[in-house]
Enzyme design. Structure first.
Site, mmCIF file in Angstrom:
data_model
loop_
_atom_site.group_PDB
_atom_site.id
_atom_site.type_symbol
_atom_site.label_atom_id
_atom_site.label_comp_id
_atom_site.label_asym_id
_atom_site.label_seq_id
_atom_site.Cartn_x
_atom_site.Cartn_y
_atom_site.Cartn_z
ATOM 1 N N ASP A 54 -7.225 7.702 -49.979
ATOM 2 C CA ASP A 54 -6.714 8.429 -48.870
ATOM 3 C C ASP A 54 -5.290 7.593 -48.331
ATOM 4 O OD1 ASP A 54 -6.910 10.837 -46.831
ATOM 5 O OD2 ASP A 54 -6.616 9.140 -45.721
ATOM 6 N N MET A 67 4.991 5.879 -46.886
ATOM 7 C CA MET A 67 3.615 5.801 -46.913
ATOM 8 C C MET A 67 3.125 4.688 -45.847
ATOM 9 S SD MET A 67 0.760 5.149 -50.057
ATOM 10 C CE MET A 67 1.550 3.581 -50.629
ATOM 11 N N HIS A 202 -8.679 10.858 -39.535
ATOM 12 C CA HIS A 202 -7.487 10.473 -39.906
ATOM 13 C C HIS A 202 -7.148 8.861 -39.733
ATOM 14 C CE1 HIS A 202 -6.059 14.485 -39.707
ATOM 15 N NE2 HIS A 202 -6.744 14.620 -38.505
ATOM 16 N N ASP A 207 -11.415 8.025 -43.981
ATOM 17 C CA ASP A 207 -11.243 9.319 -44.887
ATOM 18 C C ASP A 207 -11.816 9.106 -46.340
ATOM 19 O OD1 ASP A 207 -10.543 10.446 -42.254
ATOM 20 O OD2 ASP A 207 -8.487 10.939 -42.851
#
Length: 228
Positions: A54, A67, A202, A207
């Site tokens: 994730d 990212m 989140h 996750d």
């Protein structure tokens, strides 16, 4: 899935490559005999290593946006983990995307890993999971999003992606096995069917662990049931 844990000092969680021991009672990485995994699905555990991944980002596309976080774990042993936070590569961001992260771009510019270093560490961790005759499979929830950033960063900074050119999408997996509508592949809808113990929050690593549980439950409760 956005970044979380904004209440924790960033300096304490910039990079967390957690290489834990894997308990093996058989010859497969999950402790099962090869070709007969305990989750009910026949598979060659020696050949395919499934890794839940994730990421959290500052916007919808790599390059223009950054990212910010990567979390990953083995689906057969979620305690085998990797996590790191990265310096942004641009000033661009979507406010709604950052709202759920709990992190600031300014703080990440000071304390995050350089992208090349982050991807180098991630690649080393991925490659440590598999032998020469094994392949590592990228597993994601809405994998097209997470894959696009991971693939871009690997090629941009290292020139290669240890996951190859493909990803396994949990939403599509559920869509095909449960024979539901695409709208029903949202995590909240999948939870009603497979009843996971964890949930998404989140945070990239949390996750990834949550996704691993969904992946395993879908294989156990849906894929296996179709074989019986």
């Amino acid at each position: 899935m956005g970044l979380g844990r904004g209440d924790l000092p960033l300096s304490h969680r910039i990079c967390l490559p957690i290489i834990s021991s894997i308990l093996v009672s058989g010859n497969g990485r999950c402790g099962c005999q090869p070709g007969n995994c305990s989750n009910g699905v026949t598979m060659n555990a020696d050949k395919e290593i499934f890794v839940s991944v994730d990421i959290e980002a500052s916007g919808p596309i790599p390059g223009k946006y950054s990212m910010l976080s990567v979390g990953a774990c083995l689906t057969t042993n979620p305690a085998e983990q990797f996590s790191c936070y990265l310096k942004p590569i641009s000033k661009e961001f979507v406010p709604a995307a950052l709202e759920v992260t709990g992190l600031s771009l300014d703080k990440l510019r000071k304390e995050g890993l350089e992208p090349a270093e982050a991807m180098s560490q991630f690649k080393a961790w991925v490659e440590s999971l598999a032998g020469a005759d094994q392949s590592v499979v990228f597993v994601g929830f809405n994998a097209s999003f997470d894959w696009s950033f991971v693939n871009y960063y690997f090629h941009q900074y290292l020139g290669e992606n240890p996951f190859g050119i493909a990803a396994l999408d949990i939403k599509s997996m559920f869509f095909g096995t449960a024979q539901r509508t695409w709208k029903s592949t949202r995590s909240s809808e999948i939870e009603k069917v497979v009843s996971p113990e964890t949930s998404g929050n989140h945070d990239a690593l949390d996750d990834a662990v949550y996704q691993a549980e969904l992946f395993n439950l879908i294989r156990e409760k849906l894929v296996a049931s179709k074989r019986s």
